[in-house]
Design an enzyme around this catalytic site. Structure first.
Site, mmCIF file in Angstrom:
data_model
loop_
_atom_site.group_PDB
_atom_site.id
_atom_site.type_symbol
_atom_site.label_atom_id
_atom_site.label_comp_id
_atom_site.label_asym_id
_atom_site.label_seq_id
_atom_site.Cartn_x
_atom_site.Cartn_y
_atom_site.Cartn_z
ATOM 1 N N GLY A 1 -53.272 87.289 34.932
ATOM 2 C CA GLY A 1 -51.932 87.599 35.440
ATOM 3 C C GLY A 1 -51.211 86.465 36.138
ATOM 4 O O GLY A 1 -49.995 86.431 36.199
ATOM 5 N N GLU B 1 -52.028 84.153 42.648
ATOM 6 C CA GLU B 1 -52.239 85.483 42.062
ATOM 7 C C GLU B 1 -50.902 86.114 41.688
ATOM 8 O O GLU B 1 -49.881 85.821 42.310
ATOM 9 C CB GLU B 1 -52.910 86.380 43.106
ATOM 10 C CG GLU B 1 -54.302 86.847 42.787
ATOM 11 C CD GLU B 1 -54.421 87.803 41.611
ATOM 12 O OE1 GLU B 1 -53.819 87.578 40.534
ATOM 13 O OE2 GLU B 1 -55.147 88.789 41.756
ATOM 14 N N ASP B 2 -50.930 86.993 40.705
ATOM 15 C CA ASP B 2 -49.720 87.712 40.342
ATOM 16 C C ASP B 2 -49.355 88.746 41.403
ATOM 17 O O ASP B 2 -48.227 88.828 41.851
ATOM 18 C CB ASP B 2 -49.852 88.371 38.951
ATOM 19 C CG ASP B 2 -51.103 89.233 38.799
ATOM 20 O OD1 ASP B 2 -51.941 89.287 39.722
ATOM 21 O OD2 ASP B 2 -51.246 89.858 37.727
ATOM 22 N N ASP C 1 -52.663 94.108 45.451
ATOM 23 C CA ASP C 1 -52.496 95.556 45.415
ATOM 24 C C ASP C 1 -53.424 96.155 46.475
ATOM 25 O O ASP C 1 -53.070 96.177 47.647
ATOM 26 C CB ASP C 1 -52.821 95.987 43.975
ATOM 27 C CG ASP C 1 -52.471 97.421 43.656
ATOM 28 O OD1 ASP C 1 -51.535 97.956 44.266
ATOM 29 O OD2 ASP C 1 -53.132 98.015 42.799
ATOM 30 N N LYS D 1 -47.926 94.683 47.165
ATOM 31 C CA LYS D 1 -47.662 96.122 47.305
ATOM 32 C C LYS D 1 -48.351 96.583 48.581
ATOM 33 O O LYS D 1 -49.462 97.090 48.541
ATOM 34 C CB LYS D 1 -48.303 96.879 46.127
ATOM 35 C CG LYS D 1 -47.479 97.009 44.886
ATOM 36 C CD LYS D 1 -48.206 97.972 43.939
ATOM 37 C CE LYS D 1 -47.818 97.722 42.513
ATOM 38 N NZ LYS D 1 -48.687 98.463 41.578
ATOM 39 N N PHE E 1 -45.914 100.981 39.349
ATOM 40 C CA PHE E 1 -46.627 100.131 38.408
ATOM 41 C C PHE E 1 -45.626 99.237 37.692
ATOM 42 O O PHE E 1 -44.676 99.712 37.085
ATOM 43 C CB PHE E 1 -47.461 100.940 37.419
ATOM 44 C CG PHE E 1 -48.522 100.079 36.772
ATOM 45 C CD1 PHE E 1 -49.713 99.815 37.431
ATOM 46 C CD2 PHE E 1 -48.298 99.485 35.532
ATOM 47 C CE1 PHE E 1 -50.675 98.983 36.871
ATOM 48 C CE2 PHE E 1 -49.263 98.654 34.958
ATOM 49 C CZ PHE E 1 -50.446 98.403 35.628
ATOM 50 N N VAL E 2 -45.850 97.923 37.784
ATOM 51 C CA VAL E 2 -44.894 96.964 37.224
ATOM 52 C C VAL E 2 -45.539 96.120 36.124
ATOM 53 O O VAL E 2 -46.758 96.007 36.052
ATOM 54 C CB VAL E 2 -44.311 96.052 38.328
ATOM 55 C CG1 VAL E 2 -43.419 96.846 39.268
ATOM 56 C CG2 VAL E 2 -45.408 95.340 39.116
ATOM 57 N N ASP F 1 -49.547 92.847 33.231
ATOM 58 C CA ASP F 1 -49.675 93.481 31.920
ATOM 59 C C ASP F 1 -49.641 94.994 31.995
ATOM 60 O O ASP F 1 -49.892 95.606 33.036
ATOM 61 C CB ASP F 1 -51.000 93.070 31.276
ATOM 62 C CG ASP F 1 -52.185 93.723 31.960
ATOM 63 O OD1 ASP F 1 -52.355 93.496 33.172
ATOM 64 O OD2 ASP F 1 -52.918 94.482 31.302
ATOM 65 N N ARG G 1 -47.068 90.410 29.192
ATOM 66 C CA ARG G 1 -47.212 89.371 30.225
ATOM 67 C C ARG G 1 -46.157 88.272 30.074
ATOM 68 O O ARG G 1 -45.875 87.526 30.998
ATOM 69 C CB ARG G 1 -48.593 88.709 30.139
ATOM 70 C CG ARG G 1 -49.767 89.611 30.472
ATOM 71 C CD ARG G 1 -51.029 88.776 30.581
ATOM 72 N NE ARG G 1 -52.253 89.546 30.533
ATOM 73 C CZ ARG G 1 -52.848 90.087 31.592
ATOM 74 N NH1 ARG G 1 -52.297 89.980 32.778
ATOM 75 N NH2 ARG G 1 -53.969 90.754 31.462
HETATM 76 P P1 IMP Z 1 -56.257 94.483 43.790
HETATM 77 O O1 IMP Z 1 -57.681 94.051 43.781
HETATM 78 O O2 IMP Z 1 -56.123 95.980 43.905
HETATM 79 O O3 IMP Z 1 -55.417 93.785 44.812
HETATM 80 O O4 IMP Z 1 -55.753 94.242 42.339
HETATM 81 C C1 IMP Z 1 -55.018 93.247 41.927
HETATM 82 C C2 IMP Z 1 -54.990 93.219 40.419
HETATM 83 O O5 IMP Z 1 -54.665 94.491 39.847
HETATM 84 C C3 IMP Z 1 -53.883 92.294 40.031
HETATM 85 O O6 IMP Z 1 -54.360 90.988 39.905
HETATM 86 C C4 IMP Z 1 -53.381 92.881 38.743
HETATM 87 O O7 IMP Z 1 -54.123 92.334 37.680
HETATM 88 C C5 IMP Z 1 -53.685 94.348 38.837
HETATM 89 N N1 IMP Z 1 -52.467 95.120 39.218
HETATM 90 C C6 IMP Z 1 -52.214 95.722 40.385
HETATM 91 N N2 IMP Z 1 -51.032 96.335 40.385
HETATM 92 C C7 IMP Z 1 -50.503 96.091 39.168
HETATM 93 C C8 IMP Z 1 -49.250 96.467 38.546
HETATM 94 O O8 IMP Z 1 -48.359 97.149 39.115
HETATM 95 N N3 IMP Z 1 -49.071 96.028 37.270
HETATM 96 C C9 IMP Z 1 -49.998 95.275 36.616
HETATM 97 N N4 IMP Z 1 -51.151 94.912 37.150
HETATM 98 C C10 IMP Z 1 -51.416 95.324 38.419
HETATM 99 MG MG MG Z 2 -54.465 89.910 38.064
#
Ligand code: IMP
Ligand code: MG
Length: 185
Positions: free
Chosen positions: A46, A102-103, A106, A134, A155-156, A162, A168
């Site tokens: 991402g 990082e993208d 979350d 987020k 969800f984006v 993706d 992407r």
């Molecule tokens: P975390 O470990 O929950 O912070 O997850 C982060 C990863 O979940 C990101 O690097 C994304 O790959 C994926 N992710 C979280 N939210 C989204 C979203 O809204 N769209 C797409 N991918 C997401």
């Molecule tokens: Mg990611």
């Protein structure tokens, strides 16, 4: 896979706004890392479009490397618990200023586990640059040193993010219309 227009509820951040913010982040990073010795680490997949664009606005000399992680016990769109490294760095990060790119942050678990791992390798400094945050979804506390945009709990997709590995490439960040999206078999 459906065309993106058929699953798009709304454009959350348009291409122009994204590019303007990426430029600002790059300028800030250039000032903060004037002395070079900077290593950008992209979390695949991402973070790719963001890191490439960001890098073009960083005027201090820097290197790039890539790593991939998957989260344990994760559903396809949710991450939980700790992360497992599936592709490790090629670079020795000892005595480097590391900036993780990082993208989106979350739950925070992905970044939290990557930070924990990289700390053990004794970089000179270790910071996080995320395009999106987020905050409502946060479970693990993680510092975000450079942030593009804080977004609501939706969800984006697009600009690296993706929807089941598609979209992407899109130059904007859009919200998925979950009533219209039909996951492929
Ligand atoms: P975390 O470990 O929950 O912070 O997850 C982060 C990863 O979940 C990101 O690097 C994304 O790959 C994926 N992710 C979280 N939210 C989204 C979203 O809204 N769209 C797409 N991918 C997401
Ligand atoms: Mg990611």
């Amino acid at each position: 896979m459906q065309n993106y227009e058929d699953v798009l509820a709304e454009i959350l951040i348009d291409a122009e706004t994204l590019q303007a913010r990426v430029r600002e982040l790059g300028e800030q990073i250039s000032k903060d890392y004037r002395d070079g010795n900077l290593l950008l680490i992209c979390i695949l997949r991402g973070g790719v479009p963001f890191m490439v664009d960001l890098s073009r606005h960083i005027t201090s000399p820097h290197m790039m490397d890539f790593m991939a992680v998957t989260s344990y016990g994760a559903g396809r769109r949710e991450s939980s618990g700790s992360a497992r490294v599936t592709l490790d760095l090629q670079t020795d990060i000892r005595n480097k200023n590391v900036l993780l790119v990082e993208d989106i942050v979350d739950s925070g678990h992905t970044i939290a586990s990557v930070l924990q791992l990289l700390e053990t390798r004794q970089p000179l400094s270790l910071k996080v640059c995320a395009l999106l945050d987020k905050p409502e979804r946060r479970e693990a506390h993680v510092p975000i040193n450079y942030l593009g945009f804080s977004i609501p709990n939706k969800f984006v997709f697009g600009y690296g993010l993706d929807l089941d590995e598609y979209y992407r490439n899109l130059p904007f960040v859009g919200v998925v219309d979950l009533n219209k999206y039909k996951p492929s078999e």
